[in-house]
Design a protein around this motif. Structure first.
Motif, PDB file in Angstrom:
ATOM      1  N   HIS A   5       1.032  -1.357  -0.053  1.00 22.62           N
ATOM      2  CA  HIS A   5      -0.155   0.257   0.043  1.00 22.62           C
ATOM      3  C   HIS A   5       0.737   1.309  -0.018  1.00 22.62           C
ATOM      4  O   HIS A   5       0.344   2.372  -0.521  1.00 22.62           O
ATOM      5  CB  HIS A   5      -1.020  -0.164   1.119  1.00 22.62           C
ATOM      6  CG  HIS A   5      -2.084  -0.905   1.073  1.00 22.62           C
ATOM      7  ND1 HIS A   5      -1.934  -2.014   1.727  1.00 22.62           N
ATOM      8  CD2 HIS A   5      -3.020  -1.060   0.085  1.00 22.62           C
ATOM      9  CE1 HIS A   5      -3.075  -3.037   1.164  1.00 22.62           C
ATOM     10  NE2 HIS A   5      -3.745  -2.357   0.611  1.00 22.62           N
ATOM     11  N   LYS A   6       2.014   1.231   0.753  1.00 26.02           N
ATOM     12  CA  LYS A   6       3.055   2.359   0.704  1.00 26.02           C
ATOM     13  C   LYS A   6       3.243   2.722  -0.824  1.00 26.02           C
ATOM     14  O   LYS A   6       3.473   3.842  -1.196  1.00 26.02           O
ATOM     15  CB  LYS A   6       4.183   1.879   1.372  1.00 26.02           C
ATOM     16  CG  LYS A   6       5.114   3.138   1.990  1.00 26.02           C
ATOM     17  CD  LYS A   6       6.005   2.882   2.945  1.00 26.02           C
ATOM     18  CE  LYS A   6       7.214   2.011   2.338  1.00 26.02           C
ATOM     19  NZ  LYS A   6       8.122   1.713   3.241  1.00 26.02           N
ATOM     20  N   HIS A   7       3.475   1.573  -1.541  1.00 29.44           N
ATOM     21  CA  HIS A   7       3.808   1.744  -3.060  1.00 29.44           C
ATOM     22  C   HIS A   7       2.653   2.281  -3.985  1.00 29.44           C
ATOM     23  O   HIS A   7       2.861   2.599  -4.936  1.00 29.44           O
ATOM     24  CB  HIS A   7       4.623   0.788  -3.313  1.00 29.44           C
ATOM     25  CG  HIS A   7       6.005   0.529  -3.178  1.00 29.44           C
ATOM     26  ND1 HIS A   7       6.827   1.437  -2.682  1.00 29.44           N
ATOM     27  CD2 HIS A   7       6.391  -0.648  -2.734  1.00 29.44           C
ATOM     28  CE1 HIS A   7       7.769   0.726  -2.316  1.00 29.44           C
ATOM     29  NE2 HIS A   7       7.812  -0.164  -2.013  1.00 29.44           N
ATOM     30  N   GLY A   8       1.580   2.230  -3.212  1.00 24.32           N
ATOM     31  CA  GLY A   8       0.157   2.493  -3.731  1.00 24.32           C
ATOM     32  C   GLY A   8      -0.429   1.557  -4.896  1.00 24.32           C
ATOM     33  O   GLY A   8      -1.289   1.942  -5.730  1.00 24.32           O
ATOM     34  N   TYR A   9      -0.073   0.298  -4.665  1.00 23.65           N
ATOM     35  CA  TYR A   9      -0.657  -0.758  -5.584  1.00 23.65           C
ATOM     36  C   TYR A   9      -1.858  -1.224  -5.407  1.00 23.65           C
ATOM     37  O   TYR A   9      -2.708  -0.778  -4.348  1.00 23.65           O
ATOM     38  CB  TYR A   9       0.097  -1.879  -5.490  1.00 23.65           C
ATOM     39  CG  TYR A   9       1.529  -2.015  -5.979  1.00 23.65           C
ATOM     40  CD1 TYR A   9       1.981  -1.336  -7.008  1.00 23.65           C
ATOM     41  CD2 TYR A   9       2.413  -2.074  -5.035  1.00 23.65           C
ATOM     42  CE1 TYR A   9       3.216  -1.025  -7.608  1.00 23.65           C
ATOM     43  CE2 TYR A   9       4.004  -2.118  -5.276  1.00 23.65           C
ATOM     44  CZ  TYR A   9       4.339  -1.499  -6.623  1.00 23.65           C
ATOM     45  OH  TYR A   9       5.777  -1.372  -7.125  1.00 23.65           O
ATOM     46  N   GLN A 118      -6.715  17.327  -4.966  1.00 31.02           N
ATOM     47  CA  GLN A 118      -6.308  17.239  -6.403  1.00 31.02           C
ATOM     48  C   GLN A 118      -5.264  17.917  -6.961  1.00 31.02           C
ATOM     49  O   GLN A 118      -4.982  17.927  -8.013  1.00 31.02           O
ATOM     50  CB  GLN A 118      -7.602  18.143  -7.543  1.00 31.02           C
ATOM     51  CG  GLN A 118      -9.040  17.319  -6.711  1.00 31.02           C
ATOM     52  CD  GLN A 118     -10.387  17.780  -7.747  1.00 31.02           C
ATOM     53  OE1 GLN A 118     -10.142  18.859  -8.650  1.00 31.02           O
ATOM     54  NE2 GLN A 118     -11.349  17.275  -7.434  1.00 31.02           N
ATOM     55  N   TYR A 119      -4.533  18.601  -6.321  1.00 29.42           N
ATOM     56  CA  TYR A 119      -3.398  19.456  -6.587  1.00 29.42           C
ATOM     57  C   TYR A 119      -2.287  18.440  -6.873  1.00 29.42           C
ATOM     58  O   TYR A 119      -1.514  18.535  -7.920  1.00 29.42           O
ATOM     59  CB  TYR A 119      -2.777  19.983  -5.445  1.00 29.42           C
ATOM     60  CG  TYR A 119      -2.306  19.305  -4.028  1.00 29.42           C
ATOM     61  CD1 TYR A 119      -1.098  18.950  -4.118  1.00 29.42           C
ATOM     62  CD2 TYR A 119      -3.185  19.085  -3.164  1.00 29.42           C
ATOM     63  CE1 TYR A 119      -0.721  18.037  -2.995  1.00 29.42           C
ATOM     64  CE2 TYR A 119      -2.605  18.212  -2.136  1.00 29.42           C
ATOM     65  CZ  TYR A 119      -1.347  17.801  -2.214  1.00 29.42           C
ATOM     66  OH  TYR A 119      -0.884  16.853  -1.068  1.00 29.42           O
ATOM     67  N   ARG A 120      -2.537  17.033  -6.341  1.00 27.89           N
ATOM     68  CA  ARG A 120      -1.567  16.099  -6.881  1.00 27.89           C
ATOM     69  C   ARG A 120      -1.722  15.828  -8.402  1.00 27.89           C
ATOM     70  O   ARG A 120      -0.624  15.473  -9.038  1.00 27.89           O
ATOM     71  CB  ARG A 120      -1.879  14.698  -6.254  1.00 27.89           C
ATOM     72  CG  ARG A 120      -1.935  14.733  -4.693  1.00 27.89           C
ATOM     73  CD  ARG A 120      -2.541  13.520  -3.970  1.00 27.89           C
ATOM     74  NE  ARG A 120      -3.826  13.321  -4.170  1.00 27.89           N
ATOM     75  CZ  ARG A 120      -4.586  12.388  -3.782  1.00 27.89           C
ATOM     76  NH1 ARG A 120      -3.882  11.085  -3.409  1.00 27.89           N
ATOM     77  NH2 ARG A 120      -5.744  12.317  -3.854  1.00 27.89           N
ATOM     78  N   GLY A 151     -10.075   5.943  -5.388  1.00 24.03           N
ATOM     79  CA  GLY A 151      -9.931   4.693  -5.305  1.00 24.03           C
ATOM     80  C   GLY A 151      -9.067   4.349  -4.016  1.00 24.03           C
ATOM     81  O   GLY A 151      -8.687   5.083  -3.461  1.00 24.03           O
ATOM     82  N   SER A 152      -8.888   3.235  -4.269  1.00 28.39           N
ATOM     83  CA  SER A 152      -8.097   2.632  -2.845  1.00 28.39           C
ATOM     84  C   SER A 152      -6.311   2.549  -3.249  1.00 28.39           C
ATOM     85  O   SER A 152      -5.607   2.363  -2.411  1.00 28.39           O
ATOM     86  CB  SER A 152      -8.313   1.162  -2.454  1.00 28.39           C
ATOM     87  OG  SER A 152      -8.393   0.038  -3.250  1.00 28.39           O
ATOM     88  N   GLY A 153      -5.940   2.249  -4.583  1.00 27.00           N
ATOM     89  CA  GLY A 153      -4.782   2.424  -5.002  1.00 27.00           C
ATOM     90  C   GLY A 153      -4.644   3.431  -6.136  1.00 27.00           C
ATOM     91  O   GLY A 153      -5.366   4.023  -6.393  1.00 27.00           O
ATOM     92  N   CYS A 173      -1.835   7.862  -3.060  1.00 19.18           N
ATOM     93  CA  CYS A 173      -0.995   8.133  -4.468  1.00 19.18           C
ATOM     94  C   CYS A 173      -0.497   9.575  -4.348  1.00 19.18           C
ATOM     95  O   CYS A 173      -1.239  10.394  -4.139  1.00 19.18           O
ATOM     96  CB  CYS A 173      -2.000   8.101  -5.467  1.00 19.18           C
ATOM     97  SG  CYS A 173      -2.540   6.626  -6.120  1.00 19.18           S
ATOM     98  N   THR A 174       0.760   9.693  -4.436  1.00 16.66           N
ATOM     99  CA  THR A 174       1.432  11.089  -4.521  1.00 16.66           C
ATOM    100  C   THR A 174       1.522  11.499  -5.887  1.00 16.66           C
ATOM    101  O   THR A 174       1.173  10.915  -6.911  1.00 16.66           O
ATOM    102  CB  THR A 174       2.877  10.619  -4.262  1.00 16.66           C
ATOM    103  OG1 THR A 174       3.583   9.899  -5.223  1.00 16.66           O
ATOM    104  CG2 THR A 174       2.946  10.059  -2.542  1.00 16.66           C
TER     105      THR A 174
END
Ligand SMILES: [Zn+2]
Length: 280
Positions: A5-9, A118-120, A151-153, A173-174
């Motif tokens: 999850h840290k990697h956002g998968y 949303q700035y991301r 979403g979750s990833g 998500c960064t």
């Protein structure tokens, strides 16, 4: 919080085998994917409305191949008609696996109103505009566009799919993750799935969480991975991706930059994008 999850998968669900066409005019490629249930924002128009559910076919943790139902139907058809596996013809939902180009490098986009921070998205788009000829423009007309949805990833399809397609943006998500996902939308696959990857990296299976080893078992070539292998690509997995013990799952065989950076497009990424743009 786990490494996955840290990697956002975007992970979870049963693993299935199917076939895609990463190149329009070449035979099918076998892939494995996870059937992942996600929120369906397609017809959700305001923040108070609850989204329904849909099941997507997600390979390598963040590549949306299509719906699980479509992928399974295509796989069932091909397994019942194996001679078609070797054909180059395009049929039915085969289009899902194809990597289509965005006309003139322009990608119309929308951001779902329910998406937080949303700035991301805007920061990731700014990076693409500064580094490449690709342009993401607010969608006004035309049937093809990408929508950033909650979403979750983090996940995206590869290339233009035709019609509406999504980039899924999890809370973790960064901006860097989104630069990576836009890379998929533009048409880039994962660097460590290249056909020549075993000459460049060693996969350390014993450190891997077996639930996710399918993410390392395939090679997808799209015909543009002819440049040098790029450890520093933003499209490369980090060295501990899907680790069960924190130890590396990918070890470089040569000297080079650290793998898995998510700060920006590498020189190699930019060259790959320019190669794509030159063929549009
Ligand atoms: Zn990815």
């Amino acid at each position: 919080m786990t490494d996955q999850h840290k990697h956002g998968y975007l992970v979870g669900g049963e693993v299935h085998r199917a076939f895609i066409k990463p190149q329009h005019d070449k035979p099918w490629t076998a892939v494995q994917y996870a059937a992942v249930e996600v929120d369906d924002y397609e017809h959700v128009t305001d923040e108070d409305q609850q989204p329904g559910k849909k099941t997507l076919a997600v390979c390598e943790g963040c590549i949306i191949l299509g719906t699980h139902a479509d992928m399974k139907a295509t796989a069932d058809h091909l397994l019942a008609n194996p001679s078609q596996l070797e054909t180059n013809e395009v049929m039915g939902s085969a289009i899902i696996g194809d990597r289509y180009r965005w006309k003139n490098g322009k990608i119309p986009f929308r951001i779902h109103p329910a998406l937080r921070d949303q700035y991301r998205v805007y920061d990731a788009i700014k990076h693409w505009h500064e580094m490449t000829p690709i342009r993401l423009e607010p969608h006004s007309a035309g049937s093809d566009y990408v929508e950033f949805v909650p979403g979750s990833g983090c996940a995206s399809a590869v290339g233009r799919q035709g019609g509406r397609q999504e980039i899924i943006v999890g809370p973790g998500c960064t901006t860097g993750n989104l630069i990576h996902e836009i890379g998929h939308t533009v048409g880039l696959w994962h660097e460590q799935s290249r056909i020549d990857r075993d000459a460049w990296v060693e996969i350390l299976w014993s450190n891997m969480d077996p639930r996710y080893s399918h993410n390392f078992e395939q090679h997808i070539t799209d015909g543009i991975d002819l440049n040098y292998y790029d450890y520093g690509s933003i499209m490369h997995y980090p060295s501990n991706a899907f680790s069960r013990n924190g130890q590396p799952t990918i070890r470089p065989r040569r000297n080079g930059p650290e793998m898995g950076q998510r700060s920006g497009l590498s020189v190699g990424d930019i060259a790959a994008v320019r190669a794509i743009c030159s063929r549009i």
